[in-house]
Design an enzyme around this catalytic site. Structure first.
Site, PDB file in Angstrom:
ATOM      1  N   ASP A  83       0.023  -8.322  -4.363  1.00 28.87           N
ATOM      2  CA  ASP A  83      -0.304  -7.310  -3.344  1.00 28.87           C
ATOM      3  C   ASP A  83      -0.459  -5.925  -3.963  1.00 28.87           C
ATOM      4  O   ASP A  83      -1.403  -5.193  -3.661  1.00 28.87           O
ATOM      5  CB  ASP A  83       0.809  -7.221  -2.288  1.00 28.87           C
ATOM      6  CG  ASP A  83       0.892  -8.458  -1.418  1.00 28.87           C
ATOM      7  OD1 ASP A  83       0.337  -9.504  -1.811  1.00 28.87           O
ATOM      8  OD2 ASP A  83       1.521  -8.378  -0.349  1.00 28.87           O
TER       9      ASP A  83
ATOM     10  N   ALA B 141       0.842  -1.206   0.000  1.00 28.51           N
ATOM     11  CA  ALA B 141       0.000   0.000   0.000  1.00 28.51           C
ATOM     12  C   ALA B 141       0.875   1.253   0.000  1.00 28.51           C
ATOM     13  O   ALA B 141       0.554   2.249  -0.664  1.00 28.51           O
ATOM     14  CB  ALA B 141      -0.943  -0.007   1.203  1.00 28.51           C
TER      15      ALA B 141
HETATM   16  O1  PMV Z   1       2.773 -12.932   2.878  1.00 24.59           O
HETATM   17  P1  PMV Z   1       2.125 -12.394   1.654  1.00 24.59           P
HETATM   18  O2  PMV Z   1       0.762 -11.836   1.876  1.00 24.59           O
HETATM   19  O3  PMV Z   1       3.017 -11.489   0.852  1.00 24.59           O
HETATM   20  O4  PMV Z   1       1.865 -13.667   0.732  1.00 24.59           O
HETATM   21  C1  PMV Z   1       2.884 -14.554   0.366  1.00 24.59           C
HETATM   22  C2  PMV Z   1       2.308 -15.455  -0.658  1.00 24.59           C
HETATM   23  C3  PMV Z   1       3.221 -16.603  -1.091  1.00 24.59           C
HETATM   24  O5  PMV Z   1       2.464 -17.337  -2.026  1.00 24.59           O
HETATM   25  C4  PMV Z   1       3.571 -17.505   0.061  1.00 24.59           C
HETATM   26  C5  PMV Z   1       4.508 -16.114  -1.736  1.00 24.59           C
HETATM   27  C6  PMV Z   1       4.337 -15.407  -3.064  1.00 24.59           C
HETATM   28  O6  PMV Z   1       5.273 -14.674  -3.444  1.00 24.59           O
HETATM   29  O7  PMV Z   1       3.323 -15.579  -3.753  1.00 24.59           O
END
Ligand code: PMV
Length: 313
Positions: free
Chosen positions: A133, A92
């Site tokens: 994200d 964000a």
């Molecule tokens: O921890 P977060 O919300 O950034 O998620 C990680 C997700 C994974 O699949 C474990 C790693 C990735 O890069 O996709």
């Protein structure tokens, strides 16, 4: 007089597909009504929250500023996204700053460009990651990677990997996030799954199962079917536990939430971090999480992505 630009970007959580997405399976992230906002003004030196600051200590901001010859700016931030809990606070920040800088420089606010610049900043600061994200925070609502269907948003590429990102119209749903208080880095957990998967045919089947559950979950979201979606979340938690990325604390919070939820699971990389429950009774779930030593946050989905406004100072 100078223009002060304010940009606001939402946090997110991964509802289905984490870890399996590393192997090209689908994953879905939903934006939430906890936001980070930044006010950015051109200035004579780099300032953070009204104090002179070293831009090297803010690698995400530095990466974005390098697109603008490191023009000095004053940045004030305010966040309701708890840092380090898997709710996308750093994404964000990158999204809000990428959008604000484009506005400061009088450039058009093309979501694809914002998502791309924010992803580059995240990648350079963390040396890894997917555009999930930053795409969720830019677009809002929900985004999915590696799925057929959905509304095509953008495609991103990095170091020989590519991701096709689609948007999902997400209904307003209530979730409770339960933070274990344990900070766990993503890298070692991704590595753990890789080792397990490489040496074990059974683990590869589990990764395939997560892919199937995630696709069914996308359908449940589009049909606003909370019962089905919750059931799939719980199933996904079991599969992730078999892969070895849950832990006692996460299991305790998931177990405590289930009697008052449609379903619950760990979210993000696991090993600590947070879990999430889909519920109509957020108070009961929050109490259950608190009573097991977790930190609850009630969040709602179906929120808009990054927004930008200008004010003359
Ligand atoms: O921890 P977060 O919300 O950034 O998620 C990680 C997700 C994974 O699949 C474990 C790693 C990735 O890069 O996709």
């Amino acid at each position: 007089m100078t223009d002060s630009i304010t940009a606001s970007a939402p946090g997110k959580f991964v509802i289905l597909g984490e870890h399996a997405v590393v192997y090209g399976k689908p994953a879905i992230a939903l934006a939430i009504n906890r936001r980070l906002s930044l006010s950015v003004t051109k200035c004579t030196e780099f300032r953070l929250n009204d104090e002179p600051a070293d831009v090297n200590s803010s690698p995400h901001l530095k990466n974005i500023l390098s697109r603008y010859d490191m023009v000095p700016v004053s940045v004030r931030s305010e966040s309701r996204i708890p840092a380090g809990s898997g709710l996308g606070s750093s994404a964000a920040l990158s999204v809000a700053f990428a959008a604000a800088m484009r506005a400061v420089e009088g450039m058009s606010l093309v979501p694809e460009e914002i998502a791309f610049e924010a992803f580059e900043a995240e990648y350079s600061a963390q040396g890894r990651g997917s555009p999930m994200d930053t795409s969720a925070s830019t677009h809002g609502m929900g985004v999915a990677l590696n799925v057929p269907g959905g509304k095509p948003l953008w495609e991103m590429e990095k170091n020989g990997r590519s991701w096709n990102v689609v948007g999902i119209d997400v209904p307003k749903m209530t979730f409770v996030i339960g933070y274990t208080g344990i900070r766990a880095s993503t890298g070692p957990l991704v590595e753990k799954v890789r080792k397990y998967k490489d040496g074990n045919r059974f683990a590869a089947d589990i990764v395939d199962d997560i892919g199937r559950v995630t696709l069914e979950g996308m359908d449940a979201i589009l049909r606003n079917d909370a019962v089905r979606l919750g059931g799939l979340m719980t199933e996904d938690h079991k599969l992730l536990s078999i892969l070895g990325v849950s832990c006692r604390e996460l299991n305790r919070l998931v177990d405590a939430s289930l009697p008052h939820s449609y379903g619950a699971k760990l979210t993000g990389s696991g090993g600590g971090g947070s879990m999430v429950a889909l519920t109509d009774d957020p108070e009961k779930v929050s109490d259950a999480i608190l009573s097991r030593g977790g930190m609850p946050f009630v969040v709602k989905t179906g929120v808009e992505g990054v927004t930008v406004s200008a004010r003359r100072e």
